[in-house]
Design a protein around this motif. Structure first.
Motif, PDB file in Angstrom:
ATOM      1  N   ILE A 273      23.592   0.806  -6.240  1.00 38.75           N
ATOM      2  CA  ILE A 273      24.603   1.734  -6.743  1.00 38.75           C
ATOM      3  C   ILE A 273      23.867   2.893  -7.407  1.00 38.75           C
ATOM      4  O   ILE A 273      22.936   2.675  -8.193  1.00 38.75           O
ATOM      5  N   ILE A 274      24.279   4.120  -7.104  1.00 37.38           N
ATOM      6  CA  ILE A 274      23.571   5.314  -7.574  1.00 37.38           C
ATOM      7  C   ILE A 274      24.512   6.191  -8.388  1.00 37.38           C
ATOM      8  O   ILE A 274      25.624   6.489  -7.953  1.00 37.38           O
ATOM      9  N   ALA A 275      24.060   6.603  -9.563  1.00 38.18           N
ATOM     10  CA  ALA A 275      24.776   7.610 -10.350  1.00 38.18           C
ATOM     11  C   ALA A 275      24.394   8.974  -9.783  1.00 38.18           C
ATOM     12  O   ALA A 275      23.310   9.485 -10.067  1.00 38.18           O
TER      13      ALA A 275
ATOM     14  N   GLN B  11      29.005  13.875 -14.357  1.00 38.58           N
ATOM     15  CA  GLN B  11      27.551  13.818 -14.481  1.00 38.58           C
ATOM     16  C   GLN B  11      27.084  12.447 -14.969  1.00 38.58           C
ATOM     17  O   GLN B  11      26.352  12.322 -15.938  1.00 38.58           O
ATOM     18  N   SER B  12      27.505  11.412 -14.274  1.00 32.43           N
ATOM     19  CA  SER B  12      27.093  10.048 -14.637  1.00 32.43           C
ATOM     20  C   SER B  12      25.577   9.934 -14.580  1.00 32.43           C
ATOM     21  O   SER B  12      24.949  10.365 -13.614  1.00 32.43           O
ATOM     22  N   SER B  13      24.996   9.307 -15.625  1.00 34.56           N
ATOM     23  CA  SER B  13      23.542   9.344 -15.764  1.00 34.56           C
ATOM     24  C   SER B  13      22.905   8.007 -16.102  1.00 34.56           C
ATOM     25  O   SER B  13      21.681   7.925 -16.202  1.00 34.56           O
ATOM     26  N   GLY B  14      23.703   6.964 -16.304  1.00 35.79           N
ATOM     27  CA  GLY B  14      23.144   5.662 -16.619  1.00 35.79           C
ATOM     28  C   GLY B  14      24.008   4.548 -16.068  1.00 35.79           C
ATOM     29  O   GLY B  14      25.236   4.668 -16.036  1.00 35.79           O
ATOM     30  N   LEU B  15      23.384   3.443 -15.636  1.00 34.67           N
ATOM     31  CA  LEU B  15      24.093   2.320 -15.020  1.00 34.67           C
ATOM     32  C   LEU B  15      23.554   0.999 -15.550  1.00 34.67           C
ATOM     33  O   LEU B  15      22.359   0.875 -15.848  1.00 34.67           O
ATOM     34  N   ALA B  16      24.443   0.017 -15.642  1.00 38.31           N
ATOM     35  CA  ALA B  16      24.042  -1.348 -15.983  1.00 38.31           C
ATOM     36  C   ALA B  16      25.072  -2.306 -15.398  1.00 38.31           C
ATOM     37  O   ALA B  16      26.225  -1.928 -15.163  1.00 38.31           O
ATOM     38  N   GLU B  17      24.652  -3.570 -15.181  1.00 34.77           N
ATOM     39  CA  GLU B  17      25.550  -4.572 -14.604  1.00 34.77           C
ATOM     40  C   GLU B  17      25.737  -5.723 -15.578  1.00 34.77           C
ATOM     41  O   GLU B  17      24.768  -6.251 -16.146  1.00 34.77           O
ATOM     42  N   ALA B  18      27.000  -6.138 -15.772  1.00 32.65           N
ATOM     43  CA  ALA B  18      27.328  -7.293 -16.604  1.00 32.65           C
ATOM     44  C   ALA B  18      27.247  -8.571 -15.774  1.00 32.65           C
ATOM     45  O   ALA B  18      27.144  -8.540 -14.541  1.00 32.65           O
TER      46      ALA B  18
ATOM     47  N   ALA C  17      15.143   1.043  -9.894  1.00 32.65           N
ATOM     48  CA  ALA C  17      15.801  -0.244  -9.680  1.00 32.65           C
ATOM     49  C   ALA C  17      14.863  -1.175  -8.929  1.00 32.65           C
ATOM     50  O   ALA C  17      14.268  -0.790  -7.916  1.00 32.65           O
ATOM     51  N   LEU C  18      14.745  -2.402  -9.444  1.00 30.44           N
ATOM     52  CA  LEU C  18      13.965  -3.412  -8.739  1.00 30.44           C
ATOM     53  C   LEU C  18      14.722  -3.888  -7.503  1.00 30.44           C
ATOM     54  O   LEU C  18      15.943  -4.102  -7.549  1.00 30.44           O
ATOM     55  N   VAL C  19      14.013  -4.057  -6.419  1.00 28.62           N
ATOM     56  CA  VAL C  19      14.583  -4.657  -5.220  1.00 28.62           C
ATOM     57  C   VAL C  19      14.678  -6.164  -5.450  1.00 28.62           C
ATOM     58  O   VAL C  19      13.739  -6.772  -5.990  1.00 28.62           O
ATOM     59  N   PRO C  20      15.799  -6.812  -5.078  1.00 24.91           N
ATOM     60  CA  PRO C  20      15.871  -8.272  -5.209  1.00 24.91           C
ATOM     61  C   PRO C  20      14.685  -8.940  -4.527  1.00 24.91           C
ATOM     62  O   PRO C  20      14.242  -8.508  -3.453  1.00 24.91           O
TER      63      PRO C  20
ATOM     64  N   SER D 117      22.744  14.674  -4.198  1.00 29.07           N
ATOM     65  CA  SER D 117      22.687  15.715  -5.229  1.00 29.07           C
ATOM     66  C   SER D 117      22.327  15.105  -6.572  1.00 29.07           C
ATOM     67  O   SER D 117      23.154  14.463  -7.217  1.00 29.07           O
ATOM     68  N   SER D 118      21.082  15.287  -6.961  1.00 26.87           N
ATOM     69  CA  SER D 118      20.575  14.859  -8.270  1.00 26.87           C
ATOM     70  C   SER D 118      20.906  13.408  -8.601  1.00 26.87           C
ATOM     71  O   SER D 118      21.589  13.116  -9.584  1.00 26.87           O
ATOM     72  N   PRO D 119      20.426  12.444  -7.801  1.00 24.34           N
ATOM     73  CA  PRO D 119      20.595  11.037  -8.190  1.00 24.34           C
ATOM     74  C   PRO D 119      19.865  10.789  -9.509  1.00 24.34           C
ATOM     75  O   PRO D 119      18.692  11.130  -9.639  1.00 24.34           O
ATOM     76  N   TRP D 120      20.558  10.197 -10.496  1.00 26.15           N
ATOM     77  CA  TRP D 120      20.003  10.114 -11.851  1.00 26.15           C
ATOM     78  C   TRP D 120      19.673   8.690 -12.281  1.00 26.15           C
ATOM     79  O   TRP D 120      18.783   8.478 -13.092  1.00 26.15           O
ATOM     80  N   ASP D 121      20.416   7.719 -11.773  1.00 30.70           N
ATOM     81  CA  ASP D 121      20.098   6.329 -12.090  1.00 30.70           C
ATOM     82  C   ASP D 121      20.515   5.470 -10.910  1.00 30.70           C
ATOM     83  O   ASP D 121      21.310   5.888 -10.055  1.00 30.70           O
ATOM     84  N   ILE D 122      19.962   4.247 -10.878  1.00 28.54           N
ATOM     85  CA  ILE D 122      20.199   3.371  -9.735  1.00 28.54           C
ATOM     86  C   ILE D 122      20.047   1.927 -10.190  1.00 28.54           C
ATOM     87  O   ILE D 122      19.236   1.628 -11.076  1.00 28.54           O
ATOM     88  N   LEU D 123      20.852   1.033  -9.616  1.00 27.87           N
ATOM     89  CA  LEU D 123      20.692  -0.403  -9.874  1.00 27.87           C
ATOM     90  C   LEU D 123      21.133  -1.191  -8.646  1.00 27.87           C
ATOM     91  O   LEU D 123      21.844  -0.679  -7.779  1.00 27.87           O
ATOM     92  N   TRP D 124      20.701  -2.443  -8.597  1.00 25.25           N
ATOM     93  CA  TRP D 124      21.161  -3.361  -7.555  1.00 25.25           C
ATOM     94  C   TRP D 124      22.397  -4.071  -8.084  1.00 25.25           C
ATOM     95  O   TRP D 124      22.370  -4.700  -9.144  1.00 25.25           O
ATOM     96  N   SER D 125      23.512  -3.951  -7.364  1.00 20.20           N
ATOM     97  CA  SER D 125      24.746  -4.634  -7.733  1.00 20.20           C
ATOM     98  C   SER D 125      24.809  -5.969  -7.006  1.00 20.20           C
ATOM     99  O   SER D 125      24.893  -6.008  -5.767  1.00 20.20           O
ATOM    100  N   SER D 126      24.783  -7.058  -7.770  1.00 22.72           N
ATOM    101  CA  SER D 126      24.863  -8.379  -7.146  1.00 22.72           C
ATOM    102  C   SER D 126      26.246  -8.613  -6.554  1.00 22.72           C
ATOM    103  O   SER D 126      26.395  -9.347  -5.577  1.00 22.72           O
ATOM    104  N   ARG D 127      27.264  -7.973  -7.123  1.00 29.56           N
ATOM    105  CA  ARG D 127      28.624  -8.143  -6.618  1.00 29.56           C
ATOM    106  C   ARG D 127      28.831  -7.349  -5.322  1.00 29.56           C
ATOM    107  O   ARG D 127      29.386  -7.860  -4.340  1.00 29.56           O
TER     108      ARG D 127
END
Length: 643
Positions: free
Chosen positions: A330-332, A372-379, A244-247, A315-325
């Motif tokens: 946020i980590i899967a 086992q959530s493994s992918g994240l995206a923000e609308a 995940a890119l840092v803002p 425990s096994s962080p699999w994906d991550i993104l920056w939530s603007s809201r």
């Protein structure tokens, strides 16, 4: 003899399957393994708990390399996992260094009465079963047992020392080896040019590549696994996944540009691209919930406010993104079937959604279930989309005032999958790992085990297929084109590459059928069911009764109406259930816990003794037959032996 996990000896069944890997082309049988202590590891390549056990067994295999042979018995859950090419790729990806039996029909699984992935069975040098264990966290007990067996059979003359049957496979070559996730970097990080940062998972490193996806501009970490902070060549990762890119407004303040989900190290790492410096941001390195140094009687999902992030077990962080809201990362958290959050300025780590129960349950974030959530995206409106792999589901997390709600767009449960386009009721996917939001706010999903990119339209509730023919796509990104359009970048893990895909003018409508896991359902007589979970503390530990019963059983079902009486959480490891006579097929969700502290049997627990929380989760498909000869009691082992 010290207290152990041993049971009365039973002659081991022969190892039967389609073929063998990691043996140099040779077929093995029990006779060929006679004289060795054998650990059968029943696993499937999709299962995060199975991947944890692979890593737990490595030090055991190293310490006892001349007397112990691990045999991985691959008994698949999903249809795709029965493909021998998929199995071979998984063996290479996870660097499995022991023989693997391909068991696509679950023949050996059933012969050893396995009920859950993973299951471990120990066979002594004379060919007798001496232990049968479900789940994770058994390595300390196994070390004690192997030492006992080695001493016993050394004296009897039945222990044979020497090399085992493992023969390594050739390693993949090229820019990547099983890439996991990717992110496009701002042009400032490549002299004004476009570039991408990719987790080169099997080589335990990050690779910054040019727009051609082949020319490496920089590498960080690798090629050996490990955990070390420092510069680009000194840093070490262990199967890194999400990025995940840092803002932009926070990069200078925080001192890093990218956050990395370092999956097997159970940590979040920060990368400063210009200097190549890697730092650890969160995670103690202790895998959460499995024999950790958890506080007695504390909720293992609870994280104390203000806790040092480096002391929090992940425990096994699999994906991550920056939530603007949410204004945080946020980590899967695949290993605990939850969604976590990380606020980088304060360092606060919290559970964002999910109880830790594995399954598919919508509602308020703190009551929802993931798998086992493994992918994240923000609308654009802040909604978070989640690729929930073990339920083959696309989930959403929405913000409604002060509440956070979880909903399911596509998916039905742990054992339902397929390749079907259409409305939400009929649509099916198969173990999806990646997700991205398209400019029209529809959602593209890396449908990994179907080798496809699917599209879900929230406006119509329809699932369609954009492209197919990929070799386990693990991530998907949106990329603007020169003419103002959009195309996809697909991370094709088993092909070791990133590829570009144009969006079709018209999506496909595919219907290759819905399926269920081939794992046999447990046959129940019906009306009532007695649950028993057995637990034996390892040598040097004892159950901690200082504050009452230190054991707990949590029971629920899908559908919820299957259990009329007996669902819920209470102390003790036994439970009587009354079943709904109108429902004949269901999934039981069972979690057993026990707390033990260092101390000898019969003695007092010393002050400041280390205490350990043991937990195992089961999702068991059941079928009520009405036949009195079928099961009226279900025995599961938190630690011990299944009868």
């Amino acid at each position: 003899m010290t207290e152990s996990i041993r049971s009365p000896r039973v002659r081991a069944s022969e190892l039967v399957g389609r073929g063998w890997l990691n043996t140099g082309g040779k077929n093995l049988d029990l006779e060929a393994l006679r004289g060795k202590i054998v650990v059968l590891d029943f696993w499937t390549l999709c299962c995060i708990n199975c991947l944890h056990v692979l890593d737990e067994l490595r030090p055991l295999e190293e310490e006892f390399s001349d007397i112990l042979v691990t045999v991985g018995v691959h008994s698949p859950k999903f249809e795709h996992e029965a493909d021998p090419k998929a199995l071979a790729a998984a063996v290479d990806r996870y660097d499995i260094q022991h023989p693997i039996l391909d068991d696509p029909e679950l023949t050996t699984w059933q012969a050893y009465t396995a009920r859950a992935w993973p299951t471990l069975v120990v066979i002594d040098p004379e060919g007798y079963i001496v232990a049968h264990l479900s789940g994770e966290g058994h390595v300390q007990g196994l070390i004690s047992l192997v030492r006992e067996l080695a001493e016993e059979h050394e004296q009897k003359g039945t222990l044979h020392r020497g090399d085992g049957p493992y023969v390594p496979r050739p390693k993949p070559e090229g820019t990547f080896a099983f890439p996991g996730k990717a992110v496009e970097l701002p042009a400032e990080f490549a002299d004004g040019e476009r570039s991408f940062l990719v987790t080169d998972t099997a080589r335990h490193r990050l690779v910054q590549v040019k727009d051609d996806f082949e020319t490496a501009l920089a590498t960080f970490g690798g090629p050996e696994k490990g955990w070390a902070d420092g510069g680009a060549t000194a840093a070490r990762f262990n199967e890194p996944q999400g990025l995940a890119l840092v803002p932009a407004e926070l990069r200078e303040k925080l001192g890093y540009d990218v956050v990395v989900a370092d999956s097997v190290n159970h940590r979040l790492r920060g990368l400063h691209l210009a200097s190549g410096t890697v730092t650890t941001l969160a995670g103690s390195g202790v895998q959460r919930l499995i024999d950790g140094q958890n506080v007695r009687n504390a909720d293992p999902n609870e994280i104390v406010d203000g806790a040092d992030p480096l002391t929090v077990a992940l425990s096994s962080p699999w994906d991550i993104l920056w939530s603007s809201r949410a204004e945080k990362f946020i980590i899967a958290m695949a290993g605990t079937h939850q969604i976590f959050s990380f606020e980088p300025v304060s360092g606060q780590v919290k559970v964002f959604a999910g109880t830790g129960a594995e399954g598919l349950k919508d509602g308020a974030a703190d009551a929802s279930w993931f798998a086992q959530s493994s992918g994240l995206a923000e609308a654009a409106d802040g909604t978070l989309w989640v690729a929930d792999s073990e339920t083959s589901a696309l989930r959403s997390i929405s913000f409604e005032g002060d509440t956070v709600q979880v909903s399911t767009a596509v998916g039905r449960g742990l054992f339902d999958f397929g390749f079907v386009d259409g409305d939400a009721e009929q649509a099916r996917m198969q173990h999806c790992l990646g997700v991205t939001v398209l400019p029209d706010q529809s959602v593209a999903v890396a449908d990994t085990y179907n080798g496809a990119i699917r599209r879900f339209d929230p406006a119509t509730g329809e699932l369609t297929t954009l492209a197919r023919g990929f070799d386990e796509p693990s991530d998907v990104l949106c990329e603007p084109t020169e003419d103002g359009g959009t195309r996809l970048v697909v991370v094709e893990a088993n092909a070791h590459q990133l590829v570009r895909v144009n969006l079709p003018e018209k999506a496909q409508k595919v219907n290759e059928g819905a399926s269920q896991t081939a794992r046999p359902a447990t046959q129940l007589a019906g009306e009532t069911l007695e649950l028993v979970s057995r637990f034996t503390a390892p040598s040097g530990q004892k159950l901690d009764y200082r504050w009452g019963d230190p054991t707990q059983l949590k029971v629920s079902s899908t559908p919820e109406e299957f259990i009329v009486e007996g669902a819920g959480t209470s102390q003790g490891l036994t439970r009587s259930l009354k079943l709904n006579p109108e429902i004949t097929e269901a999934v039981l969700h069972i979690t057993a816990r026990a707390a033990a502290c260092d101390g000898e049997p019969g003695g007092e627990i010393p002050d400041h003794a280390a205490c350990h929380l043991y937990q195992q989760d089961w999702g068991i498909p059941v079928k009520v037959t009405g036949n009195a000869s079928d099961e009226t009691e279900l025995t599961l082992d938190l630690r011990g032996v299944n009868s």
